[in-house]
Write a protein that holds these residues in place. Sequence first.
Motif, mmCIF file in Angstrom:
data_model
loop_
_atom_site.group_PDB
_atom_site.id
_atom_site.type_symbol
_atom_site.label_atom_id
_atom_site.label_comp_id
_atom_site.label_asym_id
_atom_site.label_seq_id
_atom_site.Cartn_x
_atom_site.Cartn_y
_atom_site.Cartn_z
ATOM 1 N N LEU A 69 0.832 -1.197 0.000
ATOM 2 C CA LEU A 69 0.000 0.000 0.000
ATOM 3 C C LEU A 69 0.871 1.252 0.000
ATOM 4 O O LEU A 69 0.636 2.215 -0.740
ATOM 5 N N TYR A 70 1.906 1.195 0.823
ATOM 6 C CA TYR A 70 2.816 2.327 0.929
ATOM 7 C C TYR A 70 3.476 2.607 -0.430
ATOM 8 O O TYR A 70 3.553 3.746 -0.886
ATOM 9 N N LEU A 93 0.862 4.000 -2.912
ATOM 10 C CA LEU A 93 0.488 5.390 -2.646
ATOM 11 C C LEU A 93 1.634 6.362 -2.906
ATOM 12 O O LEU A 93 1.451 7.398 -3.544
ATOM 13 N N THR A 94 2.817 6.011 -2.420
ATOM 14 C CA THR A 94 3.919 6.971 -2.582
ATOM 15 C C THR A 94 4.322 7.090 -4.046
ATOM 16 O O THR A 94 4.561 8.192 -4.540
ATOM 17 N N GLY A 123 2.430 6.555 -6.696
ATOM 18 C CA GLY A 123 1.367 7.255 -7.420
ATOM 19 C C GLY A 123 1.370 8.737 -7.122
ATOM 20 O O GLY A 123 1.407 9.570 -8.031
ATOM 21 N N LEU A 124 1.374 9.076 -5.830
ATOM 22 C CA LEU A 124 1.285 10.485 -5.452
ATOM 23 C C LEU A 124 2.521 11.260 -5.901
ATOM 24 O O LEU A 124 2.425 12.349 -6.462
ATOM 25 N N ASN A 182 -4.326 4.750 11.013
ATOM 26 C CA ASN A 182 -4.518 5.286 9.661
ATOM 27 C C ASN A 182 -3.812 6.625 9.470
ATOM 28 O O ASN A 182 -3.176 6.863 8.443
ATOM 29 N N ALA A 211 -0.781 7.688 6.981
ATOM 30 C CA ALA A 211 -0.865 8.840 6.084
ATOM 31 C C ALA A 211 0.328 9.768 6.277
ATOM 32 O O ALA A 211 0.895 10.283 5.306
ATOM 33 N N VAL A 215 3.406 8.306 4.621
ATOM 34 C CA VAL A 215 3.311 8.480 3.163
ATOM 35 C C VAL A 215 3.620 9.932 2.792
ATOM 36 O O VAL A 215 4.393 10.220 1.873
ATOM 37 N N SER A 244 10.653 2.920 -2.672
ATOM 38 C CA SER A 244 9.520 2.778 -1.757
ATOM 39 C C SER A 244 9.505 1.392 -1.129
ATOM 40 O O SER A 244 9.243 1.237 0.059
#
Lengths: 290, 352
Positions: A73-74, A77-78, A80-81, A154, A158, A161, A225
């Motif tokens: 997930l990390y 997200l990292t 992508g963002l 959560n 966040a 990230v 990542s």
Amino acid sequence: MRDNTLKYLLVLPAVVVVFATAIWPLIEAARLSFTVGRLNRPGSLDQYIGWENYTWAFFEEPAFWNSVYVTALYTFLTVGLTTLLALGLAMLLAPGGKLRSAAQTLLILPFAMSPALIGVSFRFMFNPEFGLFDAFFGAVFPPLADVSWLANPNLAFAVVVMADVWGWIPFLTLVLIGGLASVPRDTVEAAQVDGASGWRVFRDVTLPQLGPVLAVVIILKSIFSLKTFDQVFMLTNGGPGTATQTLSHYIYFNGMKYGQIGYSASVAWLMVIPMIFLTYAYAKFVFRKG
Amino acid sequence: MAEIKLKNLTKRWGDFVGVDDQSLDIADKEFLVLLGPSGCGKTTTMRMIAGLEEPTGGEIWIGDRMVNDDLPKDRDVAMVFQNYGLYPHMTIFENIAYPLRVRGVDKADIPERVQKAAEQVELTQFLDRKPKALSGGQRQRVALARAIVRTPKVFLMDEPLSNLDAKLRVTMRAELKHLSRELQITTVYVTHDQIEAMTLADRVAIMKHGVIQQLGTPDDIYNDPANLFVAGFIGSPAMNLINGSVQDGMFVTTGGTRLVKVNTPDRAAAILGVRADDMQVHEQGQGDIDVTIYAFENTGESTLLTVQWGKQRVIARGDRHLRKDQGDVVGISLNSDHLYLFDPETENRIGM
Ligand SMILES: Nc1ncnc2c1ncn2[C@@H]1O[C@H](COP(=O)(O)OP(=O)(O)OP(=O)(O)O)[C@@H](O)[C@H]1O
Ligand SMILES: [Mg+2]
């Protein structure tokens, strides 16, 4: 001396160094991953138990799967963002973009900071009593005052990230600015005259030509990542609970803290597998011909 | 209906003036050629019309709309870029089809129209290749095909034939001429090549340092140059320019030779312009003046004689059967109907 012999002789020192610092540890880790390998039990480093460490990770250890999930997930997200934000920033900062200025040089600052330092500074910023974010959010939206960011699974995730995205954006932005600069301006202008809207110019002309650079950015960021450790270590130390425990952190925890060297070696080797794919893809894009 | 109007159009970069306060009306369906030396602002003018360069001042009108604030895509122009601007990641087919695709042309019609455009530029066998696999001249023809695949309000062509070999250039020139008569679309065409300018243009605008020097039909430009620059720029070989003065209705060279009768009041300084074609070459003693040949060149279709005339050298065109040699003496006479007098100060033409 023949040129041929000489050339091998000249690269020999480099080969020796790479072997000693990279290849040998990998081989040794592979060997250890098949042993009992407990630091506190003499002789266990040579006590072979077959695939047991691996089956243990797969079938008996929910914490392993938790780390896999956190890492995946990390990474998602990292990557992508960071890529999206860096691409947006690069478009604004590229030659002909709307925001070109000395800001571009300042941008490199976060990247010059060590990840551990980023971890520490974010930890302070999110401190519920005297942190910057506490003051800021508290002032804008009072119910958010005194939230313990790093105590909520959560929110802590966040924050980790966010710290990573913040740290990586500058470098990837610079890479993408370089990529954008290499997209010939006439092709963009030709598309504008041909009747394409801004978005279509980007989709049909800029993006395809940026493709290889973008691929390198995504792969490179994925590699980094996947192996994130220092930031997590300094910011949350994997917590609360195991909410932010990435695989690297899990390996460190088991190996260094609990002394289960054999087991962590096996998990480390499991991590090598996706890395090999990514590295191969990276090499393919970077060294591609024509 | 798309006439183009440029009103006091100016482009400056800092102190450097690229296009200087130019006004120009291009009629609907007209083929206007911008001609001028490198760096005179032709591409800049064209890019402003296309909307790729923002004018520092002035207005651009296409049809009855001021387009200064319109995006390139909304101006409905098709452009051939000086350096092609092909999409390297698309095949030639996709390159040519792109303007149709983004403008929402019915998908079923696209292949046929691409095929037709490709035929017009003789490119049909390359449609599956990528631009990288084409020669410069072939790429240029792709750029041309991409422009003519659509019927825009205005064609903008920036030296679209510059990279073709001599033979193909002649073919493509004829093709363009045919196409422009057939399509009847307002066209602005930039070139360095005088023959292209003379053969294609309804009117030619000659530019220098961002200023239009003369605007007129090819005939006007060739036979009625407004100033020294135009006179020297148009025609090959360039017009001969002889320094002298006018005395008692005769042009007298600085060397003192009383050369030819001119209908101009006397003046202390004047430049006489005469084209190589407007001088007749005779045997020694039979012309207005005897001169020594400095160089003799045979071009096949005619001969060129560079002759020493006092301190100046002048080029005359002779019959293609003429055979002379360096150092020979020949007689030259001037055709007084085709002489041009210029004021050395203002460089403008003196009415004759
Ligand atoms: N972006 C720019 N910044 C500064 N000067 C520019 C810029 N673009 C063009 N110029 C200058 O403006 C002048 C006119 O350029 P332009 O490209 O219009 O010339 P041109 O007539 O098309 O020449 P050529 O026949 O060589 O294509 C040149 O002197 C050029 O150096
Ligand atoms: Mg140009």
